[in-house]
Design a protein around this motif. Structure first.
Motif, PDB file in Angstrom:
ATOM      1  N   PRO A  62       0.982  -1.233  -0.072  1.00  0.00           N
ATOM      2  CA  PRO A  62      -0.002   0.053   0.283  1.00  0.00           C
ATOM      3  C   PRO A  62       0.748   1.222  -0.080  1.00  0.00           C
ATOM      4  N   GLY A  63       2.136   1.337   0.383  1.00  0.00           N
ATOM      5  CA  GLY A  63       3.029   2.274   0.588  1.00  0.00           C
ATOM      6  C   GLY A  63       3.560   2.661  -0.851  1.00  0.00           C
ATOM      7  N   ALA A  64       3.571   1.624  -1.745  1.00  0.00           N
ATOM      8  CA  ALA A  64       4.184   1.736  -3.149  1.00  0.00           C
ATOM      9  C   ALA A  64       3.500   2.412  -4.028  1.00  0.00           C
ATOM     10  N   GLU A  65       4.327   3.156  -5.120  1.00  0.00           N
ATOM     11  CA  GLU A  65       3.593   3.692  -6.160  1.00  0.00           C
ATOM     12  C   GLU A  65       3.528   2.539  -7.233  1.00  0.00           C
ATOM     13  N   VAL A  66       2.168   2.054  -7.680  1.00  0.00           N
ATOM     14  CA  VAL A  66       2.072   1.212  -8.802  1.00  0.00           C
ATOM     15  C   VAL A  66       1.834   1.657 -10.161  1.00  0.00           C
ATOM     16  N   VAL A  67       2.468   1.384 -11.166  1.00  0.00           N
ATOM     17  CA  VAL A  67       2.067   1.780 -12.260  1.00  0.00           C
ATOM     18  C   VAL A  67       1.691   0.421 -13.092  1.00  0.00           C
ATOM     19  N   ALA A  68       0.449   0.599 -13.839  1.00  0.00           N
ATOM     20  CA  ALA A  68      -0.033  -0.555 -14.394  1.00  0.00           C
ATOM     21  C   ALA A  68      -0.023  -0.302 -15.900  1.00  0.00           C
ATOM     22  N   CYS A  69       0.364  -1.233 -16.750  1.00  0.00           N
ATOM     23  CA  CYS A  69       0.291  -0.888 -18.088  1.00  0.00           C
ATOM     24  C   CYS A  69      -0.012  -2.152 -19.031  1.00  0.00           C
ATOM     25  N   ASP A  70      -0.663  -1.820 -20.132  1.00  0.00           N
ATOM     26  CA  ASP A  70      -0.915  -3.175 -21.022  1.00  0.00           C
ATOM     27  C   ASP A  70      -0.932  -2.412 -22.475  1.00  0.00           C
ATOM     28  N   PRO A  71      -0.477  -3.155 -23.315  1.00  0.00           N
ATOM     29  CA  PRO A  71      -0.661  -2.745 -24.771  1.00  0.00           C
ATOM     30  C   PRO A  71      -1.885  -2.672 -25.406  1.00  0.00           C
ATOM     31  N   ASP A  72      -2.946  -3.503 -24.766  1.00  0.00           N
ATOM     32  CA  ASP A  72      -4.191  -3.420 -25.655  1.00  0.00           C
ATOM     33  C   ASP A  72      -5.207  -2.604 -25.043  1.00  0.00           C
ATOM     34  N   VAL A  73      -5.806  -1.504 -25.815  1.00  0.00           N
ATOM     35  CA  VAL A  73      -6.615  -0.486 -25.624  1.00  0.00           C
ATOM     36  C   VAL A  73      -7.606  -1.045 -24.818  1.00  0.00           C
ATOM     37  N   GLY A  74      -8.344  -1.917 -25.263  1.00  0.00           N
ATOM     38  CA  GLY A  74      -9.651  -2.407 -24.621  1.00  0.00           C
ATOM     39  C   GLY A  74      -9.219  -2.982 -23.344  1.00  0.00           C
ATOM     40  N   ARG A  75      -8.278  -3.721 -23.088  1.00  0.00           N
ATOM     41  CA  ARG A  75      -8.001  -4.309 -21.530  1.00  0.00           C
ATOM     42  C   ARG A  75      -7.399  -3.012 -20.554  1.00  0.00           C
ATOM     43  N   ARG A  76      -7.104  -2.001 -21.270  1.00  0.00           N
ATOM     44  CA  ARG A  76      -6.330  -0.992 -20.768  1.00  0.00           C
ATOM     45  C   ARG A  76      -7.593  -0.120 -20.122  1.00  0.00           C
ATOM     46  N   GLY A  77      -8.612  -0.151 -20.873  1.00  0.00           N
ATOM     47  CA  GLY A  77      -9.897   0.453 -20.079  1.00  0.00           C
ATOM     48  C   GLY A  77     -10.341  -0.143 -19.047  1.00  0.00           C
ATOM     49  N   ASP A  78     -10.397  -1.614 -19.045  1.00  0.00           N
ATOM     50  CA  ASP A  78     -10.574  -2.354 -17.915  1.00  0.00           C
ATOM     51  C   ASP A  78      -9.863  -2.279 -16.935  1.00  0.00           C
ATOM     52  N   MET A 101       2.177   1.485 -22.713  1.00  0.00           N
ATOM     53  CA  MET A 101       3.260   1.083 -22.503  1.00  0.00           C
ATOM     54  C   MET A 101       4.472   1.868 -22.975  1.00  0.00           C
ATOM     55  N   GLY A 102       4.274   2.673 -23.833  1.00  0.00           N
ATOM     56  CA  GLY A 102       5.295   3.872 -24.238  1.00  0.00           C
ATOM     57  C   GLY A 102       5.474   4.834 -23.250  1.00  0.00           C
ATOM     58  N   GLU A 103       4.404   5.245 -22.470  1.00  0.00           N
ATOM     59  CA  GLU A 103       4.608   6.067 -21.565  1.00  0.00           C
ATOM     60  C   GLU A 103       5.218   5.759 -20.394  1.00  0.00           C
ATOM     61  N   ALA A 104       4.954   4.468 -19.975  1.00  0.00           N
ATOM     62  CA  ALA A 104       5.319   3.635 -18.859  1.00  0.00           C
ATOM     63  C   ALA A 104       6.951   3.539 -19.127  1.00  0.00           C
ATOM     64  N   GLU A 105       7.312   3.349 -20.334  1.00  0.00           N
ATOM     65  CA  GLU A 105       8.687   3.001 -20.638  1.00  0.00           C
ATOM     66  C   GLU A 105       9.535   4.314 -20.338  1.00  0.00           C
ATOM     67  N   ARG A 106       8.830   5.264 -20.738  1.00  0.00           N
ATOM     68  CA  ARG A 106       9.589   6.503 -20.519  1.00  0.00           C
ATOM     69  C   ARG A 106       9.523   7.022 -19.140  1.00  0.00           C
ATOM     70  N   ALA A 107       8.576   6.866 -18.609  1.00  0.00           N
ATOM     71  CA  ALA A 107       8.306   7.561 -16.972  1.00  0.00           C
ATOM     72  C   ALA A 107       9.056   6.676 -16.056  1.00  0.00           C
ATOM     73  N   CYS A 108       9.220   5.239 -16.236  1.00  0.00           N
ATOM     74  CA  CYS A 108       9.836   4.497 -15.348  1.00  0.00           C
ATOM     75  C   CYS A 108      11.231   3.892 -15.666  1.00  0.00           C
ATOM     76  N   ALA A 109      11.702   4.590 -16.694  1.00  0.00           N
ATOM     77  CA  ALA A 109      13.099   4.207 -17.197  1.00  0.00           C
ATOM     78  C   ALA A 109      14.070   4.295 -15.964  1.00  0.00           C
ATOM     79  N   GLY A 110      14.762   3.310 -15.503  1.00  0.00           N
ATOM     80  CA  GLY A 110      15.952   3.173 -14.601  1.00  0.00           C
ATOM     81  C   GLY A 110      15.292   3.600 -13.028  1.00  0.00           C
ATOM     82  N   ARG A 111      14.218   3.740 -12.677  1.00  0.00           N
ATOM     83  CA  ARG A 111      13.410   4.084 -11.580  1.00  0.00           C
ATOM     84  C   ARG A 111      12.669   2.958 -10.521  1.00  0.00           C
ATOM     85  N   ALA A 112      12.273   1.795 -11.299  1.00  0.00           N
ATOM     86  CA  ALA A 112      11.650   0.891 -10.392  1.00  0.00           C
ATOM     87  C   ALA A 112      12.391  -0.009  -9.812  1.00  0.00           C
ATOM     88  N   ARG A 113      11.672  -0.396  -8.418  1.00  0.00           N
ATOM     89  CA  ARG A 113      12.376  -1.379  -7.750  1.00  0.00           C
ATOM     90  C   ARG A 113      11.861  -2.607  -7.843  1.00  0.00           C
TER      91      ARG A 113
END
Length: 456
Positions: free
Chosen positions: A301-317, A333-345
């Protein structure tokens, strides 16, 4: 005269015959505009049962039917294959279905379609099936004989003559409805007995299992029954009751005990101080519709969770699932790759796979199994792991996860990542599927694999 149960089922099976081995899961298209009621419910149940049995046991039924053809190797039109598979499925695999009704419908359905000239052949073959069923007997257990059709109940239909191949691998594959390639793969990895256990497990009817590990409310609820894994429950109520339960509380959700093991391992390692994930960034790289995203959000609960999926329909769900969690953000996916590069635990890569640990649930997936699909999946999985590696910060961990039992997708991929991506394999686990046809729902579990690899 139309049959509101069988017509849509046969149409669905004919569509499968045209596109085999590809199959799009979903309900048969029944009649529109009806008033509804008990009769409609019975028709829908029979239609679903025919499609489920036909798709799940397509290779079993094909083997039986081919042996009854005058020319076993002949190529049949999709409508004829559907009528033979659908008719044989009802007589061999379903209970209390009158053979005369099955044969009359199948013959009439073929007559009304583009392959009308084959109606006589359909009649002759299905009458032979009916004759075998009439002279068959029921056995309480399946012993693997060439004359035995294993049943979802745990027993077998013993036919008056052998219908399956003599060679053990080919017989096991045909009797349980699996490609021989898959049974050979399991035999090589787990031995003949292990392969038989997997194939037998895949004939079980999987229950609806709920993850209750993070439940804060009472679990004393009608329809919530015990599971052998204490963090899960089996739902024994109806569909409406399940919807009402899930709609009223966000601390339980549908997730098999095998599926939950990767995130549970992460939480266990964090609790022992092996992983430091508390306030950092965790990426759910192949989040799908968010089952493991929800589990991550509850576990950390204390972590920042970024969730991504390449499928637009699944991303809506996925966005809908994430709405109740302040610590979850959904990205492309592209946004996550840029925003999270070199940062994720930690990056959880629950990759696309062959689903060989979940074939009891994903019955259509077995038909795609083979070396071509495996080679394609291996490349896709390595691409995802490479993307995950670029997101890791110093000392971060890649948690690689599949619902496959194949070494090429599991242990060999972890070894590849360790060799090629500058990672160290910390630990891994292969969970075998559990539960058998006719067995208790509480013992059922899907198969899965996970590996934790640390950046160096």
């Amino acid at each position: 005269m139309t049959d509101p149960a069988r017509d849509p089922a046969f149409a669905r099976l004919a569509a499968f015959a045209r596109t085999y081995p590809e199959f799009e899961p979903g309900p048969p298209d029944g009649p529109r505009g009806g008033a509804g009621g008990e009769g409609d419910a019975r028709d829908a149940a029979l239609s679903h049962a025919i499609v489920d049995a036909g798709v799940s046991r397509w290779l079993t039924l094909r083997c039986v039917v081919r042996g009854l053809l005058d020319r076993p190797g002949q190529e049949l039109p999709p409508e004829v294959r559907a009528a033979l598979i659908g008719g044989a499925a009802q007589m061999l695999l379903l209970d209390r279905v009158p053979p005369y009704a099955v044969i009359n419908h199948a013959v009439g359905w073929v007559k009304a379609g583009p392959a009308s000239g084959a109606s006589g052949m359909v009649n002759a073959v299905l009458r032979k099936v009916a004759g075998m069923v009439e002279r068959s007997r029921r056995a309480e257990a399946w012993s693997g004989g060439a004359d035995e059709v294993p049943l979802e109940s745990g027993g077998a239909l013993v036919l008056p003559t052998a219908v399956f191949p003599e060679r053990p691998v080919e017989r096991l594959a045909a009797a349980t409805g699996h490609p021989a390639w898959a049974v050979m793969s399991w035999t090589g990895a787990f031995g003949e007995a292990g392969a038989a256990r997997i194939a037998w497990h895949n004939l079980a009817r999987p229950p609806v299992v709920l993850n209750v590990a993070h439940a804060v409310g009472s679990l004393e609820h009608p329809g919530l029954d015990p599971h052998d894994d204490a963090d899960h429950r089996v739902w024994s109520g109806d569909r409406a009751g399940l919807g009402a339960l899930l709609g009223s509380r966000g601390d339980v959700w549908v997730q098999d005990a095998g599926s939950s093991r990767a995130v549970r391992a992460m939480a266990g390692l964090a609790a022992r101080g092996v992983l430091e994930l508390g306030g950092g960034l965790i990426v759910d790289l192949c989040a799908g519709r968010g089952t493991k995203t929800r589990q991550l959000a509850r576990s950390f609960p204390g972590a920042e969770v970024v969730a991504c999926d390449p499928d637009v329909g699944r991303r809506g769900d996925l966005a809908e699932t994430a709405r109740g969690y302040a610590n979850v953000r959904v990205m492309g996916m592209g946004e996550a790759e840029r925003a999270c590069a070199g940062r994720a635990r930690a990056v959880l890569a629950d990759v696309p796979c062959s689903n060989t640990g979940t074939l009891a649930r994903r019955v259509e997936a077995k038909h795609r199994l083979g070396p071509t699909q495996e080679a394609r999946l291996v490349e896709v999985q390595r691409g995802i792991m490479s993307a995950a590696r670029a997101m890791l910060g110093p000392g971060g961990v890649l948690v690689y996860s599949t619902c496959s039992l194949e070494r090429a997708e599991d242990q060999k991929q972890a070894a590849w990542a360790a060799e090629r991506l500058g990672l160290v394999l910390a630990c891994e686990e292969l969970t075998m599927p559990e539960g058998v046809p006719g067995g208790p729902a509480r013992a059922y579990r899907d198969g899965s694999y996970w590996a934790v690899l640390r950046a160096v």
